[in-house]
Structure formats: C-alpha cells, structure tokens
Design a protein around this motif. Structure first.
Motif, PDB file in Angstrom:
ATOM      1  N   GLN A   1       0.780  -1.207   0.031  1.00  0.00           N
ATOM      2  CA  GLN A   1       0.030   0.151   0.061  1.00  0.00           C
ATOM      3  C   GLN A   1       0.836   1.348  -0.074  1.00  0.00           C
ATOM      4  N   ARG A   2       2.243   1.039  -0.056  1.00  0.00           N
ATOM      5  CA  ARG A   2       3.134   2.312   0.133  1.00  0.00           C
ATOM      6  C   ARG A   2       2.653   3.409   1.148  1.00  0.00           C
ATOM      7  N   ALA A   3       2.643   2.617   2.243  1.00  0.00           N
ATOM      8  CA  ALA A   3       2.188   3.540   3.699  1.00  0.00           C
ATOM      9  C   ALA A   3       3.104   4.511   3.849  1.00  0.00           C
ATOM     10  N   ASP A   4       2.306   5.410   4.588  1.00  0.00           N
ATOM     11  CA  ASP A   4       3.066   6.623   5.155  1.00  0.00           C
ATOM     12  C   ASP A   4       3.681   6.413   6.281  1.00  0.00           C
ATOM     13  N   LEU A   5       2.869   5.376   7.197  1.00  0.00           N
ATOM     14  CA  LEU A   5       3.315   5.132   8.381  1.00  0.00           C
ATOM     15  C   LEU A   5       2.703   3.704   8.961  1.00  0.00           C
ATOM     16  N   PHE A   6       3.444   3.004   9.747  1.00  0.00           N
ATOM     17  CA  PHE A   6       3.025   1.699  10.125  1.00  0.00           C
ATOM     18  C   PHE A   6       3.088   1.492  11.424  1.00  0.00           C
ATOM     19  N   LEU A   7       2.051   1.159  12.204  1.00  0.00           N
ATOM     20  CA  LEU A   7       1.893   0.907  13.626  1.00  0.00           C
ATOM     21  C   LEU A   7       1.300  -0.423  14.077  1.00  0.00           C
ATOM     22  N   SER A   8       2.227  -1.208  14.603  1.00  0.00           N
ATOM     23  CA  SER A   8       1.903  -2.374  15.257  1.00  0.00           C
ATOM     24  C   SER A   8       1.192  -2.447  16.671  1.00  0.00           C
ATOM     25  N   ILE A   9       0.310  -2.871  17.177  1.00  0.00           N
ATOM     26  CA  ILE A   9      -0.451  -2.754  18.285  1.00  0.00           C
ATOM     27  C   ILE A   9      -0.404  -3.841  19.219  1.00  0.00           C
ATOM     28  N   HIS A  10       0.168  -3.878  20.338  1.00  0.00           N
ATOM     29  CA  HIS A  10       0.428  -5.044  21.264  1.00  0.00           C
ATOM     30  C   HIS A  10      -0.005  -4.600  22.474  1.00  0.00           C
ATOM     31  N   ALA A  11      -0.184  -5.553  23.405  1.00  0.00           N
ATOM     32  CA  ALA A  11      -0.215  -5.416  25.030  1.00  0.00           C
ATOM     33  C   ALA A  11       1.001  -6.337  25.503  1.00  0.00           C
ATOM     34  N   ASP A  12       1.573  -5.879  26.665  1.00  0.00           N
ATOM     35  CA  ASP A  12       2.737  -6.353  27.411  1.00  0.00           C
ATOM     36  C   ASP A  12       2.439  -7.565  28.410  1.00  0.00           C
ATOM     37  N   SER A  13       3.312  -8.262  28.955  1.00  0.00           N
ATOM     38  CA  SER A  13       3.104  -8.838  30.095  1.00  0.00           C
ATOM     39  C   SER A  13       4.431  -8.609  31.061  1.00  0.00           C
ATOM     40  N   SER A  14       4.423  -9.293  32.318  1.00  0.00           N
ATOM     41  CA  SER A  14       5.180  -8.909  33.155  1.00  0.00           C
ATOM     42  C   SER A  14       5.206  -9.982  34.282  1.00  0.00           C
ATOM     43  N   PRO A  15       6.246 -10.581  34.935  1.00  0.00           N
ATOM     44  CA  PRO A  15       6.109 -11.295  36.156  1.00  0.00           C
ATOM     45  C   PRO A  15       5.515 -10.611  37.230  1.00  0.00           C
ATOM     46  N   SER A  16       5.749  -9.226  37.431  1.00  0.00           N
ATOM     47  CA  SER A  16       5.022  -8.475  38.335  1.00  0.00           C
ATOM     48  C   SER A  16       3.689  -7.854  37.991  1.00  0.00           C
ATOM     49  N   ALA A  17       2.976  -8.095  38.647  1.00  0.00           N
ATOM     50  CA  ALA A  17       1.454  -7.808  38.452  1.00  0.00           C
ATOM     51  C   ALA A  17       1.316  -6.210  38.679  1.00  0.00           C
ATOM     52  N   GLN A  18       2.229  -5.440  39.297  1.00  0.00           N
ATOM     53  CA  GLN A  18       2.393  -4.078  39.623  1.00  0.00           C
ATOM     54  C   GLN A  18       2.928  -3.406  38.271  1.00  0.00           C
ATOM     55  N   THR A  19       3.862  -3.987  37.483  1.00  0.00           N
ATOM     56  CA  THR A  19       4.319  -3.192  36.378  1.00  0.00           C
ATOM     57  C   THR A  19       3.052  -2.953  35.279  1.00  0.00           C
ATOM     58  N   ARG A  20       3.128  -1.522  35.031  1.00  0.00           N
ATOM     59  CA  ARG A  20       1.819  -1.123  34.220  1.00  0.00           C
ATOM     60  C   ARG A  20       2.589   0.036  33.447  1.00  0.00           C
ATOM     61  N   GLY A  21       1.987   0.350  32.352  1.00  0.00           N
ATOM     62  CA  GLY A  21       2.001   1.725  31.415  1.00  0.00           C
ATOM     63  C   GLY A  21       2.283   1.338  29.990  1.00  0.00           C
ATOM     64  N   ALA A  22       2.085   2.365  29.283  1.00  0.00           N
ATOM     65  CA  ALA A  22       2.240   2.230  27.654  1.00  0.00           C
ATOM     66  C   ALA A  22       3.795   2.389  27.397  1.00  0.00           C
ATOM     67  N   ALA A  23       4.141   1.981  26.249  1.00  0.00           N
ATOM     68  CA  ALA A  23       5.705   2.149  25.882  1.00  0.00           C
ATOM     69  C   ALA A  23       5.441   1.940  24.350  1.00  0.00           C
ATOM     70  N   VAL A  24       6.702   2.514  23.434  1.00  0.00           N
ATOM     71  CA  VAL A  24       6.745   2.345  22.150  1.00  0.00           C
ATOM     72  C   VAL A  24       7.980   1.897  21.780  1.00  0.00           C
ATOM     73  N   TYR A  25       8.299   1.001  20.831  1.00  0.00           N
ATOM     74  CA  TYR A  25       9.402   0.408  20.537  1.00  0.00           C
ATOM     75  C   TYR A  25       9.688   0.973  18.919  1.00  0.00           C
ATOM     76  N   THR A  26      11.007   1.199  18.819  1.00  0.00           N
ATOM     77  CA  THR A  26      11.596   1.373  17.275  1.00  0.00           C
ATOM     78  C   THR A  26      12.756   0.210  17.403  1.00  0.00           C
ATOM     79  N   LEU A  27      13.195   0.260  16.002  1.00  0.00           N
ATOM     80  CA  LEU A  27      14.340  -0.660  15.863  1.00  0.00           C
ATOM     81  C   LEU A  27      15.477  -0.356  16.682  1.00  0.00           C
ATOM     82  N   ASN A  28      16.148  -1.429  17.114  1.00  0.00           N
ATOM     83  CA  ASN A  28      17.540  -1.341  17.571  1.00  0.00           C
ATOM     84  C   ASN A  28      18.550  -1.789  16.376  1.00  0.00           C
ATOM     85  N   ASP A  29      20.051  -1.658  16.743  1.00  0.00           N
ATOM     86  CA  ASP A  29      21.101  -1.969  16.008  1.00  0.00           C
ATOM     87  C   ASP A  29      21.070  -3.255  15.501  1.00  0.00           C
TER      88      ASP A  29
END
Length: 406
Positions: free
Chosen positions: A245-273
């Motif tokens: 589609q020759r996109a101008d922007l790509f957004l992948s939507i996920h939800a995280d998990s953690s061993p700690s039930a207290q961990t919360r909040g949104a985050a965004v990821y981009t490419l690493n090296d």
C-alpha cells in the motif's frame, strides 16, 4: 524502482560508481551543540566524546548553509533525539544525519549571507571533559558569501556522490495519508494472557478497529489493517501490507506482560542496532534503485538510517500524547529486534498499550471508553506528526529521497 517503495530516488546526473557501503561502528558520540555571539558573529561548538577530524564549508544555493563533515558519529544529544534543533544568532536551525556508512554530517541553516572566519578543535581538558569542534561565522554581503561558498573539490566520483546527496523525506503525492495498522497476534497465537481468560490478540484487534474508526472519521487518512478478524497473518504478510500500500506510517499494536502484577504503563518500540542489520540484509536483497550493486547498497544505507530517524521522531510525538491518556512505562521509548519494524522505507513503531498482567491496564484495554481515549491520543500523535512534516517553511522529518546539495 519497484512499485512497492514509498521513497523516490533522485540522483545526480552522472554515471555512478561508488565503493560498497560497509558497516562501521560509531567511533564517537556527539554530546551537545552550543552557540555563542549574536546575529552578526556567531560561534558554533559541537561537543564530542572523543577527538575527531572535521571539515566545515558553506553553500549558498538554494539557501545559505554551513556544512560540517566528520567521520561516522553517533548522535547523542539529550532532548534532540531526532537529530534536529533550533539555532541561535546566524543559525536558524540544524540537522544531523549519516551521509554514508562511515561519515556523518551536520547542516546548519543560516539566516543570511555568511562566511567562515575560523574552524578548529579543542581537546578535552580539566575544565571540560568533551572534545570540541569550533566554527566561527560572520555576516557579510551576498557577493562575498557566494564567492567563498561551495563544496570542496572532490578527489573522485565516489566522494562527490557521498558528499552531495542528502536524505530528505518526500511522501508520495496523495490527498490522504495511508496508515497500516497491525493488530498483534491472532488465530493460533493468543499473545499474552490476562485474568479471566483475557487474550492479547483480542484487545489488540479491538484497539486497532477503534483507531481505524477514528482515523477514517477525520477524512484525512486511508487505513489498511493487517488483520480484521481472529486470524494470524505471518510476519512477512504483515510487513507486506505496508509495502503493497506504499504506507506513510506503520503502527503495530500490542499489549505486554510481566512477572510482576504491579508493572504497568504504555511504551513504544523502534528498531535497535541488531534489527537494523537484519533490515539492511533484507533491503539489499531486494534493492533495485539502480543496476549497480554498490550504489544500491549506499541508497539502502541512507534509507535505513533516515527511516530510523523518522520512526524515532514519531515515537517521541506519540509518547507525548499517550502521557495525556494514561500512565507510561518507565523509560517508555525502547528499541528492539522486531520483524514487523524491518521494512527499510516506511516509518514504523510498535505500541505496547499496557500490561495484560496488571489489573488496571487490562481493565482499561477492555473498556470501550478507556480504549477510545487511548486511541484518540494516538490519533492526535499521528495528526501532529504529519502536521510537523507539512508545515510550510519547516524542514521535514528526514527519510530517504536523495537530492543534490545544493
């Protein structure tokens, strides 16, 4: 160029013969850019983590600019993660980018005709732990500025190509921006699990549908979904939608998990090296900018570096807006080796909306009202991102069209 690429390549009008763009480790970091003086005489100081040779010169066409060339360096200026900033005195603004696999460049836009009156280095000392590059400028009449401006004479064609191209984002002409939304997981892959049988695949699809609804309601966007039901597209199929589609922007939507039930909040990821190296290998296999492998490699390198800058710029804008809709994870802009972000041409970000393992986050992700509020924040970020690029007189976020300088 193939029809799936969203970048246009405009090269100098000579036959091209360039050396292979080999990977290089960043030997030094740019830590700060400082200014002194006034609009008649201005000093520019670039602070580095180690000593580096450099070369400064001015160009006057199409606009007055100071160009500082140096060996490959990593941009590490706090608060200016996109490599762009405002100037002072004779400098209107500036931008940093990698002009090849082993060389970097800082371009300073000047507000009038100017000449360089001095350029030198200062080694680190007891008063300042940074090595410094110093360039002094003075405002002059246009005739003098134009007489002293120009690129230094290149020793060969490869050097000429490397020096006189810059990566600049030029979106394909269209009335409405094309956004690809990727709802994570699906089908046989439920993703992270939450209380009472909640599945990540369900909350990501609900969020993607809500964001699609809000984007399309504006009339400014065309939205494509990598999935719109409980199926599992392969990674290649997800990435293929953005290319198709020759996109101008790509957004992948996920939800995280953690061993700690207290961990919360949104985050965004981009490419690493590491992921960028994977993207480089994939891109070189399919590169068809020219029929010269060496040239394709250099163009791929520029595409990758500038796509990464764009993705980081969008990530920072999105975090600003997400913070208004709910809590953010500590250090919320993160980097990872994620396949869905690998296309070398399209700005791409992965959003973790919250944690399936946190009761408050899960309740919000399953609530229509909270979901709409968070996706409204994402919509605002997308609007702000494109408005920033299209603002008259503003340098766009850098991506990957090659244009001569000047």
């Amino acid at each position: 160029m193939g029809r799936t690429s969203s970048f246009l390549i405009s090269l100098l009008m000579w036959g091209l013969a360039v050396g292979a763009a080999a990977d290089a480790r960043d030997a030094s970091e740019i830590r700060q850019v400082r200014f002194g003086g006034d609009d008649g005489e201005t000093r520019i100081v670039v602070e580095l983590s180690s000593e580096m040779e450099f070369r400064a010169f001015t160009v006057s066409d199409p606009s007055m600019r100071l160009v500082v060339d140096l060996p490959r360096a990593a941009w590490s200026v706090s608060g200016l993660e996109t490599g762009e900033g405002l100037g002072y005195g004779l400098v209107e603004d500036f931008r940093f980018f990698d002009r090849s696999a082993n060389a970097s460049r800082i371009v300073f836009e000047l507000d009038g005709p100017s000449v360089i009156t001095g350029q030198f280095g200062i080694p680190a000392n007891a008063d300042n732990p940074h090595h410094r590059l110093v360039v002094d400028l003075r405002r002059v009449e246009s005739v003098q500025a134009e007489a002293e401006a120009g690129f230094p004479e290149a020793s060969n064609l490869s050097q000429l190509i490397a020096e006189r191209v810059e990566a600049v984002y030029v979106p394909p002409p269209r009335e409405r921006r094309v956004i690809v939304l990727d709802a994570g997981h699906g089908g046989h892959d439920p993703g992270a699990l939450g209380a009472a049988g909640a599945e990540e695949a369900d909350v990501t699809l609900a969020a993607a549908r809500e964001l699609q609804r809000q984007l399309e309601a504006t009339g400014r966007y065309v939205v494509y979904m990598t999935r719109n039901n409980d199926t599992y597209p392969s990674w290649e199929e997800r990435v293929g939608v953005m290319a198709e589609q020759r996109a101008d922007l790509f957004l992948s939507i996920h939800a995280d998990s953690s061993p700690s039930a207290q961990t919360r909040g949104a985050a965004v990821y981009t490419l690493n090296d590491r992921a960028e190296s994977r993207a480089r290998r994939i891109a070189r296999q399919g590169a068809n900018h020219t029929n010269l492998v060496e040239v394709n490699n250099i163009l791929v390198e520029l595409e990758l570096r500038e796509k990464r800058n764009q993705s980081a710029a969008f990530a920072e804008v999105m975090l600003q807006h997400l913070a208004e809709a709910g809590p953010l994870l500590q250090n919320p802009h993160r980097q990872a080796n994620l396949f869905v972000l690998l296309d070398p041409r399209v700005p791409a970000v992965l959003l973790e909306m919250g944690f399936m393992t946190n009761a408050a986050d899960l309740a919000n992700m399953r609530s229509e009202r909270a979901r709409a509020r968070q996706m409204a924040a994402v919509l605002s970020a997308i609007d702000a991102y494109f408005e920033r690029n299209e603002e008259p007189g503003r340098n766009p976020v850098r991506a990957a069209q090659l244009t001569p300088i000047p």
